[in-house]
Motif scaffolding. Structure first.
Motif, PDB file in Angstrom:
ATOM      1  N   TYR A  94       0.812  -1.222   0.000  1.00 33.68           N
ATOM      2  CA  TYR A  94       0.000   0.000   0.000  1.00 33.68           C
ATOM      3  C   TYR A  94       0.848   1.276   0.000  1.00 33.68           C
ATOM      4  O   TYR A  94       0.308   2.381   0.049  1.00 33.68           O
ATOM      5  CB  TYR A  94      -0.897   0.030   1.242  1.00 33.68           C
ATOM      6  N   SER A  95       2.166   1.140  -0.069  1.00 36.20           N
ATOM      7  CA  SER A  95       3.043   2.285   0.187  1.00 36.20           C
ATOM      8  C   SER A  95       3.004   3.354  -0.898  1.00 36.20           C
ATOM      9  O   SER A  95       3.467   4.475  -0.669  1.00 36.20           O
ATOM     10  CB  SER A  95       4.491   1.808   0.371  1.00 36.20           C
ATOM     11  N   TRP A  98      -0.275   7.013  -1.928  1.00 33.90           N
ATOM     12  CA  TRP A  98      -0.196   8.473  -1.881  1.00 33.90           C
ATOM     13  C   TRP A  98       0.125   9.053  -3.259  1.00 33.90           C
ATOM     14  O   TRP A  98      -0.313  10.169  -3.583  1.00 33.90           O
ATOM     15  CB  TRP A  98       0.853   8.912  -0.859  1.00 33.90           C
ATOM     16  N   LEU A 101      -3.115   9.371  -5.100  1.00 31.72           N
ATOM     17  CA  LEU A 101      -3.906  10.495  -4.595  1.00 31.72           C
ATOM     18  C   LEU A 101      -3.418  11.815  -5.174  1.00 31.72           C
ATOM     19  O   LEU A 101      -4.205  12.601  -5.726  1.00 31.72           O
ATOM     20  CB  LEU A 101      -3.836  10.525  -3.067  1.00 31.72           C
ATOM     21  N   TRP A 102      -2.125  12.070  -5.083  1.00 36.39           N
ATOM     22  CA  TRP A 102      -1.590  13.349  -5.537  1.00 36.39           C
ATOM     23  C   TRP A 102      -1.599  13.458  -7.055  1.00 36.39           C
ATOM     24  O   TRP A 102      -1.793  14.558  -7.604  1.00 36.39           O
ATOM     25  CB  TRP A 102      -0.184  13.559  -4.980  1.00 36.39           C
ATOM     26  N   LYS A 229      -1.893   4.726   6.098  1.00 35.30           N
ATOM     27  CA  LYS A 229      -0.484   5.115   6.095  1.00 35.30           C
ATOM     28  C   LYS A 229       0.034   5.264   4.668  1.00 35.30           C
ATOM     29  O   LYS A 229       0.768   6.209   4.348  1.00 35.30           O
ATOM     30  CB  LYS A 229       0.339   4.068   6.844  1.00 35.30           C
ATOM     31  N   GLY A 230      -0.356   4.332   3.789  1.00 33.99           N
ATOM     32  CA  GLY A 230       0.077   4.410   2.397  1.00 33.99           C
ATOM     33  C   GLY A 230      -0.470   5.625   1.679  1.00 33.99           C
ATOM     34  O   GLY A 230       0.157   6.140   0.746  1.00 33.99           O
ATOM     35  N   ILE A 231      -1.644   6.113   2.114  1.00 37.62           N
ATOM     36  CA  ILE A 231      -2.259   7.276   1.470  1.00 37.62           C
ATOM     37  C   ILE A 231      -1.632   8.579   1.937  1.00 37.62           C
ATOM     38  O   ILE A 231      -1.444   9.507   1.141  1.00 37.62           O
ATOM     39  CB  ILE A 231      -3.780   7.291   1.746  1.00 37.62           C
ATOM     40  N   VAL A 232      -1.269   8.663   3.220  1.00 38.00           N
ATOM     41  CA  VAL A 232      -0.844   9.954   3.780  1.00 38.00           C
ATOM     42  C   VAL A 232       0.672  10.097   3.919  1.00 38.00           C
ATOM     43  O   VAL A 232       1.173  11.223   4.021  1.00 38.00           O
ATOM     44  CB  VAL A 232      -1.509  10.191   5.153  1.00 38.00           C
ATOM     45  N   VAL A 233       1.418   9.000   3.931  1.00 40.24           N
ATOM     46  CA  VAL A 233       2.868   9.085   4.143  1.00 40.24           C
ATOM     47  C   VAL A 233       3.587   8.976   2.803  1.00 40.24           C
ATOM     48  O   VAL A 233       3.603   7.912   2.182  1.00 40.24           O
ATOM     49  CB  VAL A 233       3.359   7.973   5.089  1.00 40.24           C
ATOM     50  N   PRO A 234       4.200  10.076   2.329  1.00 39.87           N
ATOM     51  CA  PRO A 234       4.913  10.032   1.040  1.00 39.87           C
ATOM     52  C   PRO A 234       6.308   9.440   1.201  1.00 39.87           C
ATOM     53  O   PRO A 234       7.206  10.063   1.775  1.00 39.87           O
ATOM     54  CB  PRO A 234       4.980  11.513   0.634  1.00 39.87           C
TER      55      PRO A 234
END
Length: 542
Positions: A94-95, A98, A101-102, A229-234
């Motif tokens: 899932y990493s 993000w 998303l961006w 975590k994968g969505i918010v942590v770049p």
């Protein structure tokens, strides 16, 4: 000068393409384009009343603007995206969520620029570029754009062929040939008008959504914390993750979408005036946000399903060869993995989603190609011939690779095409940014200086990502070495990067020369109701 009109592309014949591509005005003539005066025809089907009434949000008016964004969003869920999403999920869990998303947020901002240009000028991007650049530059930009459209069609051809193989057991070579029939589907739908086409494309997006959301529902347990975590942590775990992350960016933001969206917004007719045009911009951006939100859910679902399925897969693989095959050729092997984890129905759902993705992306690519050719060259080509040429150029490399190298390298061709699209994007994005930041082009609709600075940061990020992508790719391939061939390849790559950066710098530094202020002022100050203009009767295609 008469006011520009946002022409509908829903008419009894194919004149809607001519009207939008050439930029005709509401008295039946043409603005800023050579050629004879055109004859006015019937009012458009997609007509929005009361745009200048009040500032409150109206669901009725919003519903009238729903459609273009869902046509454009198809490029965000094409087989190229599936390939990148599956590789991201299989290799890095899932990493990299993000990045999706961006990339989608960046795509929404870029699509909003396309909408702004179309609404402010009444012309789409290719039409504005035709009068802006000298002939050599204009033809060069047209060729690069056409190559990008062909490159975007390659994943669609291969993805559809693989879907037919999964569903019917049809060999990939035959599947590639069968995909040529999808052009006939586009031509048939075109005759029913834009609203029918938009509804059909929206239904295909719905099929993809249902398929992957259903697969997510089949997963037992949950990794909610890891997903968040994968969505918010770049973070990039290593160089390979960086490579996959950049390919995700290239697969999401498609260059032909900039041309397509700026044309599709002209299919809604409403009373002109600055207040009405700005409200139309808000409705179009809101509709695009809704469409891209759906695609983001689909892309998240593909990545999450791949990540959890390969982790939970329980198959006999002592050498790790099967797992490696899934990672290297996910479109072909992932369905079997899904079947092992989620049951037989998962394989069918994946194949149905892949087929819907390939067919829908093919249609929008052909659609964009018509606007590009007519806008850049002022040439009206028969849609049958246009679709045939685009599909032939995409089928030939796909067919040759499949015959010579087999199915394994057919998926590699998808990666190659995604890389090419990523490199082509700035050639469409830089002119769009310059136009939207110039009062000479969009008048009072120009974006403010701070927003323009942020936009140039986005452009610079994309160019930098392309350079890093090429460097990582060349480094990991090991092709550049001390051998004569390796030295030659290194020199070629270096020369390519110099020419690439020089070309983009020339585009970025060149001042805007044409002046559309009178044209834009007429649109923003006019109170006339937009009316559809189509080509003169008896117009011949070439």
């Amino acid at each position: 000068m008469m006011s520009m009109s946002s022409m509908s592309i829903d008419s009894e014949d194919n004149g809607e393409f001519d009207a939008i591509a050439t930029g005709e005005r509401s008295d039946g003539g043409q603005l800023g384009a050579s050629g004879k005066e055109q004859k006015e025809k019937s009012a458009p089907d997609v007509r929005v009343e009361g745009m200048d009434d009040d500032d409150s949000f109206s669901l009725r008016k919003f519903a009238a603007f729903v459609g273009p964004g869902f046509l454009v969003c198809i490029a965000y869920v094409d087989p190229g995206n599936f390939e990148s999403n599956l590789q991201a999920g299989c290799q890095f869990g899932y990493s990299l969520l993000w990045v999706l998303l961006w990339a989608t947020l960046m795509g929404l901002y870029i699509q909003a620029l396309s909408v702004r240009l179309g609404l402010a000028t009444g012309w789409h991007l290719a039409r504005v570029m035709r009068d802006e650049y000298p002939t050599p530059a204009r033809y060069s930009l047209w060729i690069v754009t056409e190559l990008a459209i062909i490159a975007s069609d390659v994943p669609e051809v291969i993805g559809t062929a693989l879907a037919l193989k999964l569903i019917f057991g049809l060999p990939t070579v035959w599947g590639v040939l069968v995909t040529s029939a999808s052009t006939l589907l586009f031509l048939a739908l075109q005759q029913f008008g834009v609203r029918k086409l938009e509804a059909f494309m929206g239904s295909l997006v719905g099929v993809m959504s249902v398929c992957f959301v259903a697969q997510m529902g089949m997963l037992e347990g949950g990794d909610g914390g890891e997903v968040i975590k994968g969505i918010v942590v770049p973070i990039f775990q290593n160089g390979k993750a960086l490579f996959i992350g950049i390919s995700l960016l290239g697969a999401v933001v498609m260059p032909h979408n900039l041309f397509l969206h700026s044309a599709l917004v002209l299919s809604r007719s409403f009373e002109l005036g600055e207040r009405a045009v700005r409200r139309a911009l808000k409705y179009n951006v809101a509709e695009s946000a809704l469409a891209l939100a759906v695609t983001l859910v689909i892309n998240f679902a593909v990545t999450i399903v791949a990540a959890q399925s390969i982790r939970d897969a329980d198959f006999d693989d002592p050498t790790g060869e099967k797992r490696r095959g899934i990672i290297d050729r996910p479109l072909q092997n992932a369905p079997d993995m899904l079947k092992d984890v989620l049951g037989k129905s998962a394989k069918g759902l994946f194949a149905a989603a892949l087929l819907a993705s390939g067919q829908s992306s093919t249609i929008t690519g052909t659609y964009a190609g018509q606007f590009v050719m007519e806008g850049f060259l002022e040439i009206k080509i028969n849609p049958v011939l246009r679709a045939f040429l685009t599909r032939t150029c995409a089928i030939l490399p796909s067919l040759l690779v499949t015959i010579i190298a087999g199915d394994e390298y057919a998926e590699f061709l998808i990666v190659i095409s995604s890389v090419f699209l990523s490199f082509q994007l700035p050639f469409a994005l830089i002119p769009l940014v310059k136009f939207c930041g110039s009062e000479k082009i969009v008048g009072a609709m120009a974006i403010d200086p701070r927003a323009l600075q942020r936009t140039w940061v986005i452009v610079s990020t994309i160019v930098f990502a392309n350079i890093v992508l090429l460097c990582v790719w060349v480094h990991e391939s090991g092709a550049v070495n001390g051998s004569p061939g390796g030295v030659f390849l290194g020199l070629f790559v270096a020369l390519f990067m110099i020419l690439y950066c020089a070309s983009l710098s020339a585009l970025a530094l060149r001042p805007v020369t044409q002046n559309l202020t009178m044209q834009v002022r007429d649109r923003l100050e006019s109170k006339d109701f937009d009316r559809q203009d189509t080509s003169a009767e008896g117009e011949e295609y070439i």
